[in-house]
Design a protein around this motif. Sequence first.
Motif, short mmCIF file in Angstrom:
data_model
loop_
_atom_site.label_atom_id
_atom_site.label_comp_id
_atom_site.label_asym_id
_atom_site.label_seq_id
_atom_site.Cartn_x
_atom_site.Cartn_y
_atom_site.Cartn_z
N GLN A 133 -16.08 11.13 -7.51
CA GLN A 133 -17.44 10.84 -7.05
C GLN A 133 -18.33 12.07 -7.15
O GLN A 133 -19.46 12.01 -7.67
CB GLN A 133 -17.41 10.33 -5.61
CG GLN A 133 -18.75 9.84 -5.10
CD GLN A 133 -19.23 8.60 -5.82
OE1 GLN A 133 -18.52 7.60 -5.90
NE2 GLN A 133 -20.44 8.64 -6.37
N ARG A 182 -18.33 -8.14 -7.47
CA ARG A 182 -16.98 -7.91 -7.99
C ARG A 182 -16.46 -9.20 -8.65
O ARG A 182 -16.53 -10.28 -8.07
CB ARG A 182 -16.04 -7.51 -6.85
CG ARG A 182 -14.61 -7.18 -7.31
CD ARG A 182 -13.57 -7.58 -6.27
NE ARG A 182 -13.80 -7.06 -4.94
CZ ARG A 182 -13.11 -6.06 -4.41
NH1 ARG A 182 -12.16 -5.46 -5.07
NH2 ARG A 182 -13.38 -5.67 -3.18
N ASP A 207 0.84 -1.19 0.00
CA ASP A 207 0.00 0.00 0.00
C ASP A 207 0.88 1.24 0.00
O ASP A 207 1.86 1.34 0.77
CB ASP A 207 -0.91 0.02 1.22
CG ASP A 207 -2.02 -1.02 1.14
OD1 ASP A 207 -2.21 -1.60 0.05
OD2 ASP A 207 -2.71 -1.23 2.16
N ASP A 212 -11.11 1.09 -6.72
CA ASP A 212 -11.11 -0.24 -6.12
C ASP A 212 -10.21 -0.28 -4.89
O ASP A 212 -9.22 0.45 -4.79
CB ASP A 212 -10.67 -1.28 -7.14
CG ASP A 212 -11.16 -2.67 -6.80
OD1 ASP A 212 -11.86 -2.82 -5.77
OD2 ASP A 212 -10.86 -3.61 -7.54
N SER A 213 -10.58 -1.15 -3.99
CA SER A 213 -9.82 -1.38 -2.77
C SER A 213 -9.77 -2.87 -2.52
O SER A 213 -10.79 -3.56 -2.63
CB SER A 213 -10.49 -0.66 -1.59
OG SER A 213 -10.02 -1.18 -0.35
N ASN A 214 -8.60 -3.38 -2.18
CA ASN A 214 -8.48 -4.80 -1.90
C ASN A 214 -9.26 -5.19 -0.65
O ASN A 214 -9.73 -6.32 -0.54
CB ASN A 214 -7.01 -5.18 -1.72
CG ASN A 214 -6.17 -4.82 -2.93
OD1 ASN A 214 -5.70 -3.69 -3.05
ND2 ASN A 214 -5.98 -5.77 -3.84
N ALA A 215 -9.41 -4.27 0.28
CA ALA A 215 -10.03 -4.60 1.56
C ALA A 215 -11.55 -4.46 1.53
O ALA A 215 -12.25 -5.09 2.33
CB ALA A 215 -9.47 -3.69 2.66
N ALA A 216 -12.08 -3.66 0.62
CA ALA A 216 -13.51 -3.37 0.61
C ALA A 216 -14.34 -4.60 0.23
O ALA A 216 -13.91 -5.43 -0.57
CB ALA A 216 -13.80 -2.24 -0.36
N ILE A 217 -15.52 -4.71 0.81
CA ILE A 217 -16.51 -5.70 0.39
C ILE A 217 -17.29 -5.07 -0.75
O ILE A 217 -18.07 -4.13 -0.55
CB ILE A 217 -17.45 -6.08 1.55
CG1 ILE A 217 -16.63 -6.59 2.75
CG2 ILE A 217 -18.46 -7.12 1.07
CD1 ILE A 217 -15.79 -7.81 2.45
N LEU A 218 -17.09 -5.56 -1.94
CA LEU A 218 -17.68 -4.95 -3.13
C LEU A 218 -18.62 -5.97 -3.78
O LEU A 218 -18.17 -6.94 -4.41
CB LEU A 218 -16.58 -4.55 -4.11
CG LEU A 218 -17.00 -3.76 -5.35
CD1 LEU A 218 -17.64 -2.44 -4.95
CD2 LEU A 218 -15.80 -3.51 -6.25
N SER A 252 -1.74 -4.20 -4.85
CA SER A 252 -2.44 -3.21 -4.04
C SER A 252 -3.03 -2.17 -4.98
O SER A 252 -2.33 -1.61 -5.82
CB SER A 252 -1.48 -2.53 -3.06
OG SER A 252 -2.09 -1.37 -2.52
N THR A 296 -3.71 0.72 -4.45
CA THR A 296 -3.14 2.05 -4.27
C THR A 296 -2.03 2.32 -5.29
O THR A 296 -1.66 3.46 -5.52
CB THR A 296 -2.55 2.22 -2.86
OG1 THR A 296 -1.46 1.29 -2.69
CG2 THR A 296 -3.61 1.96 -1.79
#
Length: 446
Positions: A195, A219, A145, A210-216, A237, A239
Amino acid sequence: MRPLAILLLCLAPLAAHAQTDPVPRMQQIVANYTNDKSFMGSVLVVKDGHTLIDQGYGSADLEWNIPNSPATKFRLGSITKQFTAASILLLQERGKLSIDDPVSKYMPDAPAAWSKITIYNVLTHTSGIPSFTGFPDYRTTEWKDTTPAELVARFRDKPLDFEPGTKFNYSNSGYVLLGYLIEKVSGQAYADFLQQNIFTPLGMQDTGIDSNAAILPQRAQGYRRSPRGIEHDGYISMTIPFSAGALYSTTGDLLKWEQGLFGGKVLKPESLAKMTTSFKDGYGCGLFIRDIDGHKLITHGGGIEGFNTSLNYYPNDKLIVIVLGNLTGGAPDMIATNLGKAALGQQVILPSERKAIDVSPAILAEYAGTYRMTDAPIDNVIAIKDGHLTTKLASQPALDLFAESETKFFLKVVDAQIEFFRDPATHAINRLILYQNGMQHEGRKQ
Protein backbone atom coordinates in the motif's frame (compact mmCIF):
# COMPACT_ATOMS: atom_id res chain seq x y z
CA MET A 1 -1.98 -20.14 -7.99
CA ARG A 2 -3.02 -23.17 -9.99
CA PRO A 3 -0.34 -24.52 -12.35
CA LEU A 4 -0.80 -23.96 -16.06
CA ALA A 5 -0.87 -26.76 -18.62
CA ILE A 6 0.40 -26.37 -22.15
CA LEU A 7 -2.95 -27.38 -23.59
CA LEU A 8 -5.93 -25.67 -21.98
CA LEU A 9 -9.06 -27.75 -22.25
CA CYS A 10 -11.89 -25.47 -21.23
CA LEU A 11 -11.49 -22.93 -23.96
CA ALA A 12 -13.92 -22.23 -26.73
CA PRO A 13 -11.64 -20.48 -29.18
CA LEU A 14 -12.37 -17.52 -31.32
CA ALA A 15 -10.53 -15.65 -33.94
CA ALA A 16 -10.91 -13.34 -36.79
CA HIS A 17 -9.32 -12.02 -39.89
CA ALA A 18 -7.31 -8.89 -39.30
CA GLN A 19 -8.74 -5.64 -40.55
CA THR A 20 -7.80 -1.97 -40.40
CA ASP A 21 -10.01 -1.27 -37.40
CA PRO A 22 -9.43 -4.19 -35.01
CA VAL A 23 -12.15 -3.31 -32.50
CA PRO A 24 -15.16 -5.02 -34.12
CA ARG A 25 -13.19 -8.23 -34.53
CA MET A 26 -11.87 -7.93 -30.97
CA GLN A 27 -15.42 -7.63 -29.69
CA GLN A 28 -16.29 -10.73 -31.68
CA ILE A 29 -13.39 -12.56 -30.05
CA VAL A 30 -14.74 -11.87 -26.57
CA ALA A 31 -18.32 -12.56 -27.63
CA ASN A 32 -17.44 -16.07 -28.70
CA TYR A 33 -16.41 -16.93 -25.15
CA THR A 34 -19.32 -15.16 -23.51
CA ASN A 35 -21.82 -16.77 -25.88
CA ASP A 36 -20.69 -20.28 -24.99
CA LYS A 37 -20.62 -19.36 -21.29
CA SER A 38 -16.90 -19.98 -20.83
CA PHE A 39 -16.09 -16.36 -19.86
CA MET A 40 -17.44 -13.72 -17.54
CA GLY A 41 -15.24 -10.79 -16.57
CA SER A 42 -13.76 -7.48 -17.65
CA VAL A 43 -11.43 -6.63 -20.52
CA LEU A 44 -9.20 -3.61 -21.10
CA VAL A 45 -7.01 -3.17 -24.18
CA VAL A 46 -4.88 -0.06 -24.66
CA LYS A 47 -2.55 0.56 -27.62
CA ASP A 48 -0.36 3.62 -28.06
CA GLY A 49 -2.24 5.25 -25.18
CA HIS A 50 -5.62 4.78 -26.87
CA THR A 51 -8.30 2.57 -25.33
CA LEU A 52 -9.64 -0.05 -27.75
CA ILE A 53 -11.83 -2.01 -25.33
CA ASP A 54 -12.85 -1.20 -21.75
CA GLN A 55 -15.87 -3.31 -20.90
CA GLY A 56 -17.42 -5.85 -18.57
CA TYR A 57 -19.05 -9.08 -19.73
CA GLY A 58 -21.43 -11.41 -17.96
CA SER A 59 -22.22 -11.22 -14.27
CA ALA A 60 -20.25 -10.17 -11.23
CA ASP A 61 -23.01 -11.75 -9.14
CA LEU A 62 -25.39 -14.20 -10.80
CA GLU A 63 -27.78 -14.39 -7.85
CA TRP A 64 -28.40 -10.65 -7.91
CA ASN A 65 -27.93 -10.35 -11.69
CA ILE A 66 -25.25 -7.67 -11.25
CA PRO A 67 -23.18 -7.23 -14.42
CA ASN A 68 -19.41 -7.05 -14.57
CA SER A 69 -18.01 -3.62 -15.39
CA PRO A 70 -14.62 -1.92 -15.58
CA ALA A 71 -15.05 -1.13 -11.87
CA THR A 72 -15.53 -4.76 -10.81
CA LYS A 73 -12.87 -6.12 -8.46
CA PHE A 74 -11.46 -9.58 -9.22
CA ARG A 75 -9.11 -11.85 -7.34
CA LEU A 76 -5.85 -11.92 -9.32
CA GLY A 77 -4.19 -15.15 -8.27
CA SER A 78 -0.58 -15.32 -9.41
CA ILE A 79 -0.51 -11.87 -11.01
CA THR A 80 0.25 -11.02 -7.36
CA LYS A 81 3.76 -12.42 -7.85
CA GLN A 82 5.01 -9.46 -9.88
CA PHE A 83 4.05 -7.11 -7.05
CA THR A 84 5.99 -9.31 -4.64
CA ALA A 85 9.00 -9.36 -6.96
CA ALA A 86 8.92 -5.57 -7.36
CA SER A 87 8.79 -5.19 -3.57
CA ILE A 88 11.91 -7.32 -3.16
CA LEU A 89 13.71 -5.23 -5.77
CA LEU A 90 12.61 -2.03 -4.00
CA LEU A 91 14.14 -3.34 -0.78
CA GLN A 92 17.36 -4.05 -2.66
CA GLU A 93 17.42 -0.50 -4.05
CA ARG A 94 17.12 0.79 -0.47
CA GLY A 95 20.01 -1.34 0.73
CA LYS A 96 17.85 -3.57 2.89
CA LEU A 97 18.84 -6.78 1.10
CA SER A 98 20.58 -8.16 -1.96
CA ILE A 99 18.88 -10.66 -4.22
CA ASP A 100 22.23 -12.44 -4.55
CA ASP A 101 22.31 -13.10 -0.81
CA PRO A 102 21.30 -16.49 0.54
CA VAL A 103 17.82 -16.62 2.05
CA SER A 104 19.43 -17.76 5.30
CA LYS A 105 21.03 -14.33 5.78
CA TYR A 106 17.59 -12.89 6.54
CA MET A 107 16.16 -16.07 8.01
CA PRO A 108 18.67 -17.42 10.56
CA ASP A 109 16.50 -20.44 11.31
CA ALA A 110 16.37 -21.52 7.66
CA PRO A 111 16.90 -25.26 7.18
CA ALA A 112 20.37 -26.43 6.19
CA ALA A 113 19.03 -27.59 2.80
CA TRP A 114 18.38 -23.95 1.93
CA SER A 115 21.98 -22.83 2.47
CA LYS A 116 22.66 -22.41 -1.26
CA ILE A 117 19.31 -20.83 -2.12
CA THR A 118 19.58 -17.15 -3.01
CA ILE A 119 16.70 -14.69 -3.05
CA TYR A 120 17.17 -14.53 -6.83
CA ASN A 121 16.64 -18.28 -7.02
CA VAL A 122 13.33 -17.83 -5.22
CA LEU A 123 12.31 -14.93 -7.47
CA THR A 124 12.97 -17.01 -10.60
CA HIS A 125 11.43 -20.31 -9.41
CA THR A 126 14.84 -21.98 -9.44
CA SER A 127 15.16 -22.57 -5.68
CA GLY A 128 14.09 -26.20 -5.71
CA ILE A 129 11.64 -25.54 -2.86
CA PRO A 130 8.56 -27.70 -3.56
CA SER A 131 5.25 -25.91 -4.09
CA PHE A 132 2.95 -26.46 -1.11
CA THR A 133 -0.10 -26.16 -3.38
CA GLY A 134 0.90 -29.52 -4.80
CA PHE A 135 1.04 -31.30 -1.44
CA PRO A 136 -1.54 -34.08 -0.91
CA ASP A 137 -3.16 -32.26 2.02
CA TYR A 138 -3.45 -28.89 0.29
CA ARG A 139 -7.15 -29.09 -0.60
CA THR A 140 -8.04 -30.05 2.95
CA THR A 141 -6.19 -27.06 4.42
CA GLU A 142 -7.31 -24.26 2.06
CA TRP A 143 -10.09 -23.16 4.38
CA LYS A 144 -7.94 -22.44 7.45
CA ASP A 145 -6.69 -18.94 8.24
CA THR A 146 -2.90 -19.17 8.42
CA THR A 147 -0.05 -16.81 9.29
CA PRO A 148 2.95 -16.34 6.99
CA ALA A 149 5.16 -18.19 9.47
CA GLU A 150 2.72 -21.11 9.54
CA LEU A 151 2.69 -21.19 5.73
CA VAL A 152 6.49 -21.35 5.61
CA ALA A 153 6.43 -24.12 8.19
CA ARG A 154 4.42 -26.26 5.76
CA PHE A 155 7.32 -26.56 3.31
CA ARG A 156 10.51 -25.54 5.12
CA ASP A 157 11.50 -29.09 6.06
CA LYS A 158 10.56 -30.74 2.76
CA PRO A 159 13.41 -32.06 0.57
CA LEU A 160 14.37 -29.82 -2.33
CA ASP A 161 13.17 -30.90 -5.76
CA PHE A 162 16.59 -30.13 -7.28
CA GLU A 163 19.89 -28.31 -6.70
CA PRO A 164 19.20 -24.56 -6.46
CA GLY A 165 19.73 -22.68 -9.69
CA THR A 166 19.80 -25.75 -11.94
CA LYS A 167 16.15 -25.97 -13.02
CA PHE A 168 12.92 -24.01 -13.27
CA ASN A 169 9.92 -25.31 -11.36
CA TYR A 170 7.01 -22.99 -10.61
CA SER A 171 6.68 -22.77 -6.84
CA ASN A 172 4.01 -20.96 -4.87
CA SER A 173 6.05 -21.78 -1.76
CA GLY A 174 8.84 -19.58 -3.07
CA TYR A 175 6.63 -16.53 -3.41
CA VAL A 176 5.07 -17.10 0.01
CA LEU A 177 8.64 -17.16 1.34
CA LEU A 178 9.37 -13.85 -0.40
CA GLY A 179 6.37 -12.24 1.31
CA TYR A 180 7.62 -13.59 4.62
CA LEU A 181 11.03 -12.05 3.94
CA ILE A 182 9.49 -8.71 2.94
CA GLU A 183 7.79 -8.55 6.33
CA LYS A 184 10.96 -9.49 8.24
CA VAL A 185 13.25 -7.10 6.35
CA SER A 186 10.90 -4.11 6.11
CA GLY A 187 9.30 -4.45 9.53
CA GLN A 188 5.89 -3.97 7.89
CA ALA A 189 3.02 -6.26 7.06
CA TYR A 190 3.11 -7.32 3.41
CA ALA A 191 -0.18 -5.54 2.73
CA ASP A 192 1.08 -2.32 4.32
CA PHE A 193 4.33 -2.41 2.34
CA LEU A 194 2.45 -2.73 -0.95
CA GLN A 195 0.00 0.00 0.00
CA GLN A 196 2.69 2.48 1.00
CA ASN A 197 5.20 1.76 -1.76
CA ILE A 198 3.10 0.78 -4.77
CA PHE A 199 -0.66 1.25 -4.53
CA THR A 200 -0.78 4.75 -3.03
CA PRO A 201 2.04 6.22 -5.19
CA LEU A 202 0.39 4.88 -8.36
CA GLY A 203 -3.14 5.89 -7.35
CA MET A 204 -4.35 2.29 -7.29
CA GLN A 205 -7.37 2.84 -5.06
CA ASP A 206 -9.16 -0.36 -6.06
CA THR A 207 -6.36 -2.84 -5.29
CA GLY A 208 -5.41 -4.65 -2.11
CA ILE A 209 -4.96 -7.93 -0.28
CA ASP A 210 -8.27 -9.75 -0.36
CA SER A 211 -10.00 -10.86 2.80
CA ASN A 212 -12.94 -13.22 3.07
CA ALA A 213 -14.37 -11.20 5.95
CA ALA A 214 -14.03 -7.71 4.49
CA ILE A 215 -16.95 -5.85 2.92
CA LEU A 216 -15.48 -5.02 -0.47
CA PRO A 217 -17.70 -2.93 -2.74
CA GLN A 218 -18.06 -4.19 -6.32
CA ARG A 219 -16.30 -7.48 -5.59
CA ALA A 220 -17.05 -10.22 -8.14
CA GLN A 221 -18.17 -13.63 -6.98
CA GLY A 222 -16.10 -16.56 -8.26
CA TYR A 223 -17.78 -19.32 -10.27
CA ARG A 224 -17.00 -22.60 -11.99
CA ARG A 225 -18.68 -24.68 -14.67
CA SER A 226 -20.02 -28.11 -13.75
CA PRO A 227 -22.38 -30.74 -15.22
CA ARG A 228 -25.10 -28.94 -13.25
CA GLY A 229 -24.26 -25.62 -14.88
CA ILE A 230 -22.46 -22.61 -13.44
CA GLU A 231 -22.08 -22.70 -9.66
CA HIS A 232 -20.04 -21.06 -6.92
CA ASP A 233 -16.44 -22.26 -6.80
CA GLY A 234 -14.84 -23.59 -3.64
CA TYR A 235 -13.81 -21.62 -0.58
CA ILE A 236 -10.22 -20.62 0.15
CA SER A 237 -8.97 -18.50 3.02
CA MET A 238 -7.14 -15.61 1.37
CA THR A 239 -4.40 -15.95 3.98
CA ILE A 240 -3.29 -19.08 2.11
CA PRO A 241 -2.19 -17.55 -1.22
CA PHE A 242 -0.66 -14.57 0.63
CA SER A 243 2.16 -13.00 -1.44
CA ALA A 244 1.85 -15.68 -4.12
CA GLY A 245 -1.74 -14.89 -5.06
CA ALA A 246 -3.93 -12.90 -2.64
CA LEU A 247 -4.40 -9.57 -4.44
CA TYR A 248 -7.62 -8.22 -5.89
CA SER A 249 -7.81 -5.41 -8.43
CA THR A 250 -9.65 -3.92 -11.40
CA THR A 251 -8.63 -3.64 -15.04
CA GLY A 252 -8.19 0.10 -14.58
CA ASP A 253 -5.88 -0.24 -11.61
CA LEU A 254 -3.81 -2.86 -13.42
CA LEU A 255 -3.41 -0.41 -16.29
CA LYS A 256 -1.98 2.07 -13.78
CA TRP A 257 0.38 -0.68 -12.59
CA GLU A 258 1.59 -1.54 -16.08
CA GLN A 259 2.08 2.12 -16.98
CA GLY A 260 3.80 2.81 -13.67
CA LEU A 261 6.07 -0.24 -13.69
CA PHE A 262 7.18 0.08 -17.30
CA GLY A 263 7.13 3.86 -17.17
CA GLY A 264 9.85 3.97 -14.50
CA LYS A 265 7.62 5.09 -11.62
CA VAL A 266 8.23 2.03 -9.43
CA LEU A 267 11.77 0.73 -9.97
CA LYS A 268 15.09 2.06 -11.18
CA PRO A 269 16.02 1.03 -14.74
CA GLU A 270 18.53 -1.58 -13.59
CA SER A 271 15.96 -3.19 -11.27
CA LEU A 272 13.32 -3.25 -13.98
CA ALA A 273 15.83 -4.79 -16.38
CA LYS A 274 16.58 -7.53 -13.85
CA MET A 275 12.88 -8.15 -13.31
CA THR A 276 12.18 -8.49 -17.04
CA THR A 277 15.20 -10.57 -18.04
CA SER A 278 14.65 -14.30 -18.37
CA PHE A 279 16.80 -16.54 -16.19
CA LYS A 280 15.43 -20.00 -17.03
CA ASP A 281 12.50 -21.15 -19.14
CA GLY A 282 11.47 -17.62 -20.05
CA TYR A 283 10.91 -16.48 -16.45
CA GLY A 284 12.35 -13.33 -14.90
CA CYS A 285 11.22 -12.07 -11.51
CA GLY A 286 7.46 -12.55 -11.20
CA LEU A 287 7.04 -12.31 -14.98
CA PHE A 288 7.30 -14.48 -18.08
CA ILE A 289 9.22 -12.97 -20.99
CA ARG A 290 8.24 -14.42 -24.35
CA ASP A 291 8.49 -13.86 -28.06
CA ILE A 292 5.12 -14.33 -29.75
CA ASP A 293 5.25 -14.25 -33.54
CA GLY A 294 8.13 -11.79 -33.42
CA HIS A 295 6.57 -9.55 -30.75
CA LYS A 296 8.12 -9.32 -27.27
CA LEU A 297 5.57 -10.08 -24.57
CA ILE A 298 5.91 -9.61 -20.80
CA THR A 299 3.11 -11.52 -19.17
CA HIS A 300 1.67 -13.44 -16.25
CA GLY A 301 -1.61 -15.13 -15.57
CA GLY A 302 -3.39 -16.18 -12.44
CA GLY A 303 -5.83 -18.82 -11.28
CA ILE A 304 -7.55 -19.12 -7.92
CA GLU A 305 -10.93 -20.59 -6.96
CA GLY A 306 -13.51 -18.96 -9.22
CA PHE A 307 -11.09 -16.65 -11.02
CA ASN A 308 -8.63 -16.72 -13.92
CA THR A 309 -6.68 -13.68 -15.06
CA SER A 310 -4.21 -12.57 -17.72
CA LEU A 311 -2.00 -9.45 -17.72
CA ASN A 312 0.04 -8.74 -20.85
CA TYR A 313 2.41 -6.01 -22.02
CA TYR A 314 3.95 -5.82 -25.50
CA PRO A 315 6.72 -3.22 -24.90
CA ASN A 316 7.76 -2.68 -28.50
CA ASP A 317 4.15 -2.29 -29.63
CA LYS A 318 2.98 -0.18 -26.67
CA LEU A 319 0.12 -2.62 -26.21
CA ILE A 320 -1.49 -3.65 -22.91
CA VAL A 321 -4.09 -6.43 -22.76
CA ILE A 322 -5.84 -7.14 -19.46
CA VAL A 323 -8.45 -9.89 -19.06
CA LEU A 324 -9.92 -10.64 -15.63
CA GLY A 325 -12.45 -13.47 -15.33
CA ASN A 326 -14.69 -14.73 -12.54
CA LEU A 327 -15.44 -18.11 -14.12
CA THR A 328 -12.77 -20.78 -13.64
CA GLY A 329 -11.13 -21.91 -16.87
CA GLY A 330 -8.56 -20.94 -19.45
CA ALA A 331 -10.68 -18.47 -21.43
CA PRO A 332 -8.90 -15.31 -20.18
CA ASP A 333 -5.53 -16.49 -21.52
CA MET A 334 -6.99 -17.39 -24.90
CA ILE A 335 -8.96 -14.16 -25.10
CA ALA A 336 -5.85 -12.16 -24.25
CA THR A 337 -3.76 -13.99 -26.85
CA ASN A 338 -6.30 -13.45 -29.61
CA LEU A 339 -6.95 -9.84 -28.64
CA GLY A 340 -3.21 -9.22 -28.81
CA LYS A 341 -3.06 -10.70 -32.29
CA ALA A 342 -6.04 -8.67 -33.46
CA ALA A 343 -4.63 -5.43 -32.03
CA LEU A 344 -1.36 -6.10 -33.84
CA GLY A 345 -3.13 -6.70 -37.14
CA GLN A 346 -2.44 -10.42 -37.21
CA GLN A 347 -4.80 -13.01 -38.61
CA VAL A 348 -6.57 -15.29 -36.18
CA ILE A 349 -8.33 -18.29 -37.65
CA LEU A 350 -11.37 -19.84 -36.05
CA PRO A 351 -11.30 -23.62 -35.74
CA SER A 352 -14.74 -23.50 -37.36
CA GLU A 353 -13.09 -21.98 -40.44
CA ARG A 354 -10.75 -24.92 -40.81
CA LYS A 355 -11.97 -27.63 -43.19
CA ALA A 356 -11.52 -31.25 -42.13
CA ILE A 357 -10.40 -33.83 -44.69
CA ASP A 358 -10.07 -37.62 -44.62
CA VAL A 359 -6.67 -39.24 -44.11
CA SER A 360 -6.06 -42.92 -44.74
CA PRO A 361 -6.04 -45.27 -41.72
CA ALA A 362 -2.52 -46.41 -42.64
CA ILE A 363 -1.14 -42.89 -42.28
CA LEU A 364 -3.05 -42.30 -39.03
CA ALA A 365 -1.52 -45.50 -37.64
CA GLU A 366 1.95 -44.05 -38.24
CA TYR A 367 1.14 -41.04 -36.06
CA ALA A 368 -0.17 -43.05 -33.10
CA GLY A 369 2.20 -43.29 -30.16
CA THR A 370 3.61 -41.44 -27.16
CA TYR A 371 5.48 -38.17 -27.64
CA ARG A 372 7.59 -36.70 -24.83
CA MET A 373 7.27 -32.91 -24.80
CA THR A 374 10.68 -31.24 -24.81
CA ASP A 375 9.72 -28.15 -22.80
CA ALA A 376 7.94 -30.01 -19.99
CA PRO A 377 8.33 -33.51 -18.51
CA ILE A 378 4.96 -34.70 -19.80
CA ASP A 379 3.72 -37.02 -22.54
CA ASN A 380 1.31 -36.36 -25.36
CA VAL A 381 -0.38 -39.62 -26.31
CA ILE A 382 -1.72 -39.77 -29.86
CA ALA A 383 -4.27 -42.58 -30.36
CA ILE A 384 -6.81 -43.73 -32.92
CA LYS A 385 -10.47 -43.73 -31.96
CA ASP A 386 -13.40 -44.37 -34.33
CA GLY A 387 -11.22 -43.73 -37.37
CA HIS A 388 -9.68 -40.44 -36.25
CA LEU A 389 -6.81 -39.31 -34.01
CA THR A 390 -7.05 -38.12 -30.43
CA THR A 391 -4.51 -36.23 -28.33
CA LYS A 392 -4.11 -36.70 -24.58
CA LEU A 393 -1.66 -34.43 -22.79
CA ALA A 394 -0.51 -35.74 -19.41
CA SER A 395 -3.58 -36.41 -17.21
CA GLN A 396 -5.96 -34.28 -19.25
CA PRO A 397 -8.87 -35.86 -21.16
CA ALA A 398 -8.35 -37.11 -24.70
CA LEU A 399 -9.44 -34.61 -27.37
CA ASP A 400 -10.40 -35.28 -30.97
CA LEU A 401 -8.07 -34.21 -33.77
CA PHE A 402 -9.28 -33.30 -37.25
CA ALA A 403 -7.05 -33.40 -40.34
CA GLU A 404 -6.67 -30.29 -42.46
CA SER A 405 -3.81 -31.85 -44.42
CA GLU A 406 -2.07 -35.20 -44.39
CA THR A 407 0.34 -33.99 -41.69
CA LYS A 408 -1.46 -31.18 -39.86
CA PHE A 409 -4.44 -31.59 -37.53
CA PHE A 410 -6.57 -29.17 -35.51
CA LEU A 411 -8.77 -29.26 -32.42
CA LYS A 412 -12.27 -27.85 -32.29
CA VAL A 413 -12.59 -27.39 -28.53
CA VAL A 414 -9.38 -25.42 -28.25
CA ASP A 415 -7.47 -23.13 -30.61
CA ALA A 416 -4.50 -25.41 -31.18
CA GLN A 417 -2.98 -27.46 -33.97
CA ILE A 418 -0.62 -30.44 -34.14
CA GLU A 419 1.73 -31.18 -37.02
CA PHE A 420 3.66 -34.44 -37.52
CA PHE A 421 7.16 -34.72 -39.00
CA ARG A 422 9.26 -37.56 -40.44
CA ASP A 423 12.91 -38.37 -39.87
CA PRO A 424 14.71 -37.28 -43.07
CA ALA A 425 16.81 -40.45 -43.08
CA THR A 426 14.30 -43.16 -42.17
CA HIS A 427 11.06 -41.37 -43.17
CA ALA A 428 9.49 -42.66 -39.95
CA ILE A 429 7.38 -40.27 -37.87
CA ASN A 430 9.72 -39.02 -35.14
CA ARG A 431 8.22 -35.82 -33.72
CA LEU A 432 5.23 -33.48 -33.53
CA ILE A 433 4.80 -29.78 -32.90
CA LEU A 434 1.89 -28.36 -30.92
CA TYR A 435 0.97 -24.83 -32.00
CA GLN A 436 -0.90 -22.77 -29.41
CA ASN A 437 -0.96 -19.18 -28.15
CA GLY A 438 1.61 -18.15 -30.76
CA MET A 439 4.09 -20.66 -29.36
CA GLN A 440 5.45 -24.01 -30.54
CA HIS A 441 5.91 -27.04 -28.30
CA GLU A 442 7.87 -30.00 -29.69
CA GLY A 443 7.24 -33.61 -28.75
CA ARG A 444 9.63 -36.47 -29.57
CA LYS A 445 8.15 -39.87 -30.37
CA GLN A 446 9.18 -42.51 -27.85
